[in-house]
Design a protein around this motif. Structure first.
Motif: not given
Length: 131
Positions: A79-80, A83-84, A86-87
Motif C-alpha cells: 500500500i505504501v 501510494t507513494t 501514484a502521489t
C-alpha cells in the motif's frame, strides 16, 4: 579496484542502506525493506558477520527472512509503495515541464515496479496475513 577496497566500499554501502532503512521506520515516505535488502546484499558480498547480524536482527530480520524464504511483501508495504508511486506521478504531472516521452517513460517504469510489488504474495501460504 583491489579486493580490500571493494570490501570496504560494500561495507560502507551496506551501512548507508541500513541507515536509510532505519529512517524508513520513522518516516512514512521512505521504504524500509528495499533498503535493508540492498544492505543485506552488500553485507553478503563483504562481511558474513554484518550479514548475519542484519538477517537475524530482532526488528529488521523478520521482513528480510520473509522475503528471502517466501518472496513475501506485506500488504502494508504494498500500500505504501503504490501510494507513494501514484502521489509522485501526480506531482510530476502537475508541477513539471518534463516532455511527454519522459512522463510516459516514468509512468511505464512505475507501472512495472507496482506490478512486481503487487504480484508478490502478502503472506506465506497457509499462514495468517503479515501486518
Amino acid at each position: 579496484m583491489t579486493r580490500q577496497g571493494k570490501k570496504y566500499l560494500l561495507l560502507g554501502l551496506g551501512f548507508f542502506f541500513v541507515a536509510l532503512g532505519g529512517l524508513g521506520v520513522v518516516l512514512p515516505v521512505l521504504p524500509t525493506t528495499p533498503f535493508l535488502l540492498i544492505a543485506l546484499w552488500a553485507f553478503s558480498q563483504s562481511s558474513n558477520r554484518f550479514h548475519d547480524w542484519l538477517y537475524t536482527h530482532r526488528i529488521f530480520g523478520p521482513p528480510l527472512q520473509e522475503w528471502s524464504e517466501y518472496g513475501v511483501i506485506p500488504l502494508r508495504a504494498k500500500i505504501v509503495t503504490v501510494t507513494t508511486m501514484a502521489t509522485s506521478a501526480i506531482l510530476v504531472f502537475m508541477f513539471s515541464d518534463v516532455p511527454w516521452w519522459g512522463l510516459a517513460s516514468m509512468l511505464a517504469l512505475m507501472l512495472v515496479g507496482a506490478g512486481f510489488v503487487l504480484s508478490r504474495p502478502s503472506h506465506r501460504k497457509s499462514d495468517e496475513p503479515i501486518n
